[in-house]
Write an enzyme that holds these catalytic residues in place. Structure first.
Site, PDB file in Angstrom:
ATOM      1  N   GLU A  95      -3.891  -1.209  -0.365  1.00 20.18           N
ATOM      2  CA  GLU A  95      -2.750  -0.728   0.424  1.00 20.18           C
ATOM      3  C   GLU A  95      -3.336  -0.062   1.659  1.00 20.18           C
ATOM      4  OE1 GLU A  95       0.017  -1.877  -0.324  1.00 20.18           O
ATOM      5  OE2 GLU A  95      -0.474  -2.534  -2.350  1.00 20.18           O
ATOM      6  N   CYS A 137       0.774   7.322   5.518  1.00 18.35           N
ATOM      7  CA  CYS A 137       0.663   5.922   5.933  1.00 18.35           C
ATOM      8  C   CYS A 137       2.007   5.410   6.430  1.00 18.35           C
ATOM      9  CB  CYS A 137       0.148   5.077   4.786  1.00 18.35           C
ATOM     10  SG  CYS A 137       1.064   5.388   3.289  1.00 18.35           S
TER      11      CYS A 137
HETATM   12  P1  NAD Z   1     -10.674   4.969   4.932  1.00 17.28           P
HETATM   13  O1  NAD Z   1     -10.551   3.488   4.948  1.00 17.28           O
HETATM   14  O2  NAD Z   1     -11.526   5.594   5.964  1.00 17.28           O
HETATM   15  O3  NAD Z   1     -11.239   5.458   3.550  1.00 17.28           O
HETATM   16  C1  NAD Z   1     -10.629   5.129   2.344  1.00 17.28           C
HETATM   17  C2  NAD Z   1     -11.673   5.245   1.256  1.00 17.28           C
HETATM   18  O4  NAD Z   1     -12.616   4.202   1.426  1.00 17.28           O
HETATM   19  C3  NAD Z   1     -12.464   6.555   1.289  1.00 17.28           C
HETATM   20  O5  NAD Z   1     -12.704   6.970  -0.033  1.00 17.28           O
HETATM   21  C4  NAD Z   1     -13.755   6.130   1.969  1.00 17.28           C
HETATM   22  O6  NAD Z   1     -14.850   6.943   1.663  1.00 17.28           O
HETATM   23  C5  NAD Z   1     -13.930   4.745   1.389  1.00 17.28           C
HETATM   24  N1  NAD Z   1     -14.839   3.845   2.117  1.00 17.28           N
HETATM   25  C6  NAD Z   1     -15.158   3.834   3.415  1.00 17.28           C
HETATM   26  N2  NAD Z   1     -15.983   2.805   3.679  1.00 17.28           N
HETATM   27  C7  NAD Z   1     -16.186   2.153   2.515  1.00 17.28           C
HETATM   28  C8  NAD Z   1     -16.929   1.003   2.127  1.00 17.28           C
HETATM   29  N3  NAD Z   1     -17.635   0.293   3.001  1.00 17.28           N
HETATM   30  N4  NAD Z   1     -16.879   0.628   0.831  1.00 17.28           N
HETATM   31  C9  NAD Z   1     -16.158   1.316  -0.085  1.00 17.28           C
HETATM   32  N5  NAD Z   1     -15.445   2.393   0.235  1.00 17.28           N
HETATM   33  C10 NAD Z   1     -15.446   2.814   1.513  1.00 17.28           C
HETATM   34  O7  NAD Z   1      -9.190   5.583   4.968  1.00 17.28           O
HETATM   35  P2  NAD Z   1      -8.727   7.111   5.002  1.00 17.28           P
HETATM   36  O8  NAD Z   1      -8.987   7.661   6.366  1.00 17.28           O
HETATM   37  O9  NAD Z   1      -9.226   7.859   3.827  1.00 17.28           O
HETATM   38  O10 NAD Z   1      -7.161   6.936   4.780  1.00 17.28           O
HETATM   39  C11 NAD Z   1      -6.311   6.648   5.838  1.00 17.28           C
HETATM   40  C12 NAD Z   1      -5.884   5.204   5.820  1.00 17.28           C
HETATM   41  O11 NAD Z   1      -5.271   4.923   4.569  1.00 17.28           O
HETATM   42  C13 NAD Z   1      -4.829   4.920   6.864  1.00 17.28           C
HETATM   43  O12 NAD Z   1      -5.090   3.665   7.444  1.00 17.28           O
HETATM   44  C14 NAD Z   1      -3.543   4.893   6.048  1.00 17.28           C
HETATM   45  O13 NAD Z   1      -2.498   4.153   6.631  1.00 17.28           O
HETATM   46  C15 NAD Z   1      -4.013   4.297   4.769  1.00 17.28           C
HETATM   47  N6  NAD Z   1      -3.134   4.593   3.647  1.00 17.28           N
HETATM   48  C16 NAD Z   1      -2.325   3.600   3.192  1.00 17.28           C
HETATM   49  C17 NAD Z   1      -1.450   3.830   2.144  1.00 17.28           C
HETATM   50  C18 NAD Z   1      -0.567   2.743   1.628  1.00 17.28           C
HETATM   51  O14 NAD Z   1       0.007   2.901   0.540  1.00 17.28           O
HETATM   52  N7  NAD Z   1      -0.413   1.643   2.334  1.00 17.28           N
HETATM   53  C19 NAD Z   1      -1.413   5.099   1.566  1.00 17.28           C
HETATM   54  C20 NAD Z   1      -2.262   6.089   2.051  1.00 17.28           C
HETATM   55  C21 NAD Z   1      -3.129   5.820   3.092  1.00 17.28           C
END
Ligand code: NAD
Length: 567
Positions: A318, A352
């Site tokens: 998501e 989000c």
């Molecule tokens: P992010 O993508 O930076 O990080 C998400 C997670 O992924 C973190 O735990 C991060 O450490 C990890 N991560 C980063 N690089 C990685 C890799 N190469 N391999 C594995 N894991 C990795 O996102 P964020 O800043 O934590 O969250 C914000 C984003 O999440 C926004 O884009 C928001 O829209 C989205 N979001 C979506 C929903 C939904 O239900 N659609 C809900 C909440 C947040």
């Protein structure tokens, strides 16, 4: 009648193969119903407010030590990190440790072993654990969860209460309820004296990697514990900036009875974690919520490694949004103004589902502009422990820099005008004032890219061009997460309902684009916003099971030929 005849055609003869009857017992699950967790009011003098204030003081005065936990064993590596308070970034809230690739591999081995035993735990026993966990979260640990979420993720009281209390508890309770309801489905058995067909839920052999974002404590709990509920073992990689609240969940679930090793708490550098899990043959699934680039990277790595795996890994992601409010000339202005202020600026626009682009007809613009600017001027941006704050700081320095760059772009572009806000200051906390921008270009990057901060951009269209303006909603961005239409003209609403069908997984009519409730508005978006598996619904659970269909036969097969062959 018909079914008995069909059975006889396929299985002539008589006698009994195995007189003991079925080996697959009928499921005996407790019958219960659930309601959404009430949201507490935190009025002055209330019990919950006193308890929360105490929890805030306690959490703010200590730096909690948060280990990696694998199979019940606490691990501390040399790679030490800290979680700070975003609204006061000199203050440390938690000390934690990054797992290196070897440690992640160890967690994989433990999870794979643990899954075998855990998958044999009866559904009834699992439901009991989940019920106990929900009670612990709703009762004794409610304010511990809220305080960790407020201080660690800079949420105000109400934003923490709807996340780390209500939504988290709802995920735990409702998912247990959905499991019980889903398990009632059993395939058709035409004649139980001859054959019995059953279906049983199994986890997927291997492990699930749950990778959670910073912005919702509840999402961390759902991503890791819903696969566990379905019989899987999990490596949970929390976000660095939601570490403490996520660890509180982990501890509560252990206390409720989830055996060590079923969920393993593995903070790590994102790419180190991602590279390690995607190269393991045991990867059975990734349960991800976060940004599009991170999910793209994980998906690509799975594709590159596809010949290595025991299973085809399930990929649930998501991702981001560029959520819209579309205002029709027949809209109620007050609902538009109040809904937009809440959607765009609560939790600094870091939901989000937050509204970040709005389309307004010329005829309503003067009133809407006045309403938005007046409301914006009253918003208090400050410390989360100050109960009069409407919102607080953004999550970290990276987010601050990203959001600032869009505000600077607005300041320097001739297409854009900042109507309100535009100030930022990271000297104490990562504070950005709620900002309202007017654009002449509906496809400027500020209208098409996810900013994930308190920046709302508005495009004003001519009333007679309403249908062309509506088209912009679906053609401007790669996202399709949430969106709202404000109108009282029923004919237009019907038109918009069809025209905007593919532009949002969660669609609102005369309501803001945020605020989905577990079980009431199952959540997820299409296009690049994610795989739309609808967290908070019975469908979501089905993604985490590899069901087994069992046919038991009770009479011997006495012939090879069919009766018509002898006629
Ligand atoms: P992010 O993508 O930076 O990080 C998400 C997670 O992924 C973190 O735990 C991060 O450490 C990890 N991560 C980063 N690089 C990685 C890799 N190469 N391999 C594995 N894991 C990795 O996102 P964020 O800043 O934590 O969250 C914000 C984003 O999440 C926004 O884009 C928001 O829209 C989205 N979001 C979506 C929903 C939904 O239900 N659609 C809900 C909440 C947040």
């Amino acid at each position: 009648m018909l079914s008995a005849r069909r059975a006889a055609m396929v299985r002539p003869g008589s006698g009994v193969l195995r007189p003991l009857g079925s080996l697959v017992p009928d499921l005996a699950l407790p019958d219960f119903s659930v309601v959404n967790e009430p949201i507490l009011a935190y009025r002055k003098g209330s019990q919950e407010r006193t308890q929360l204030e105490k929890a805030l003081k306690e959490a703010a005065s200590t730096v909690q030590d948060v280990p990696i936990v694998i199979g019940g064993q606490e691990i501390r590596t040399d790679d030490v990190r800290h979680q700070v308070m975003p609204h006061d970034h000199q203050k440390k809230l938690a000390k934690f440790y990054y797992a290196d690739s070897k440690t992640v591999q160890k967690a994989i081995s433990v999870a794979v072993e643990s899954q075998k035993k855990w998958d044999r735990t009866s559904l009834a026993d699992r439901l009991k654990i989940w019920e106990k966990a929900a009670d612990l979260m709703a009762g004794p640990y409610r304010q511990t969860l809220n305080a960790a979420t407020m201080l660690g993720q800079a949420k105000t009281v109400i934003q923490a209460e709807i996340d780390s209390a209500a939504e988290l508890i709802d995920f735990i309770r409702l998912n247990a309820y959905y499991l019980k309801e889903n398990a009632k489905y059993q395939p058709i058995s035409e004649d139980l004296k001859i054959t019995k067909n059953s279906m049983r839920y199994r986890g997927i052999d291997g492990f699930i990697a749950a990778v959670s974002p910073f912005n919702f404590t509840a999402i961390g709990g759902n991503l890791s514990y819903t696969p566990a509920l379905m019989g899987n073992a999990v490596l949970w990689k929390p976000s660095d900036t939601a570490l403490l609240s996520n660890y509180v969940i982990f501890k509560i679930m252990l206390e409720a009875g989830v055996p060590p090793g079923v969920v393993n708490f593995v903070p790590a550098d994102g790419p180190v974690f991602g590279d390690t899990i995607t190269s393991s043959p045991h990867l059975a699934g990734i349960n991800f919520t976060g940004s599009v680039p991170t999910f793209n990277r994980l998906w690509t790595q799975v594709g590159q490694n596809i010949n290595k795996y025991t299973n085809f890994p399930r990929l649930i992601g998501e991702c981001g949004g560029k959520n819209y409010h579309f205002v029709h000339p027949s809209a109620d202005v007050q609902s538009v103004v109040n809904g937009t202020i809440r959607s765009s600026f609560e939790f600094c626009g870091q939901k989000c589902s937050a509204c970040s682009r709005m389309y307004v007809p010329e005829s309503l613009w003067a009133d809407i502009k006045k309403g938005l600017l007046q409301a914006r001027d009253k918003l208090k941006v400050g410390d989360v422990a100050d109960f009069s704050s409407f919102t607080s700081a953004v999550i970290d320095d990276k987010a601050f820099a990203r959001i600032k760059s869009y505000i600077d772009h607005a300041k320097s572009s001739s297409n854009l005008e900042i109507l309100g806000g535009g100030q930022y200051d990271d000297s104490k906390g990562y504070f950005i004032q709620p900002t309202i921008v007017l654009t002449k270009d509906p496809k400027d990057k500020i209208m098409t890219e996810e900013i994930f901060g308190p920046v709302l951009t508005i495009y004003v269209y001519k009333d007679q061009d309403v249908n062309q303006a509506l088209e912009l909603v679906g053609t401007s961005t790669q996202f399709a997460l949430t969106g709202a239409v404000f109108a009282q003209d029923e004919k237009f609403l019907r038109y918009a309902l069809e025209e905007l069908k593919m532009t949002a997984g969660n669609f609102y009519i005369n309501d803001k684009s945020t605020g989905s409730v577990v079980g009431q508005q199952p959540f997820g978006g299409g296009r690049m916003s994610g795989t739309n598996d609808k967290a908070g619904s019975p469908y979501y659970l089905q993604r985490w099971t590899s069901p087994q269909a069992i046919k038991e036969t009770f009479v011997p097969l006495t012939e090879i030929d069919y009766p018509y062959m002898k006629e």
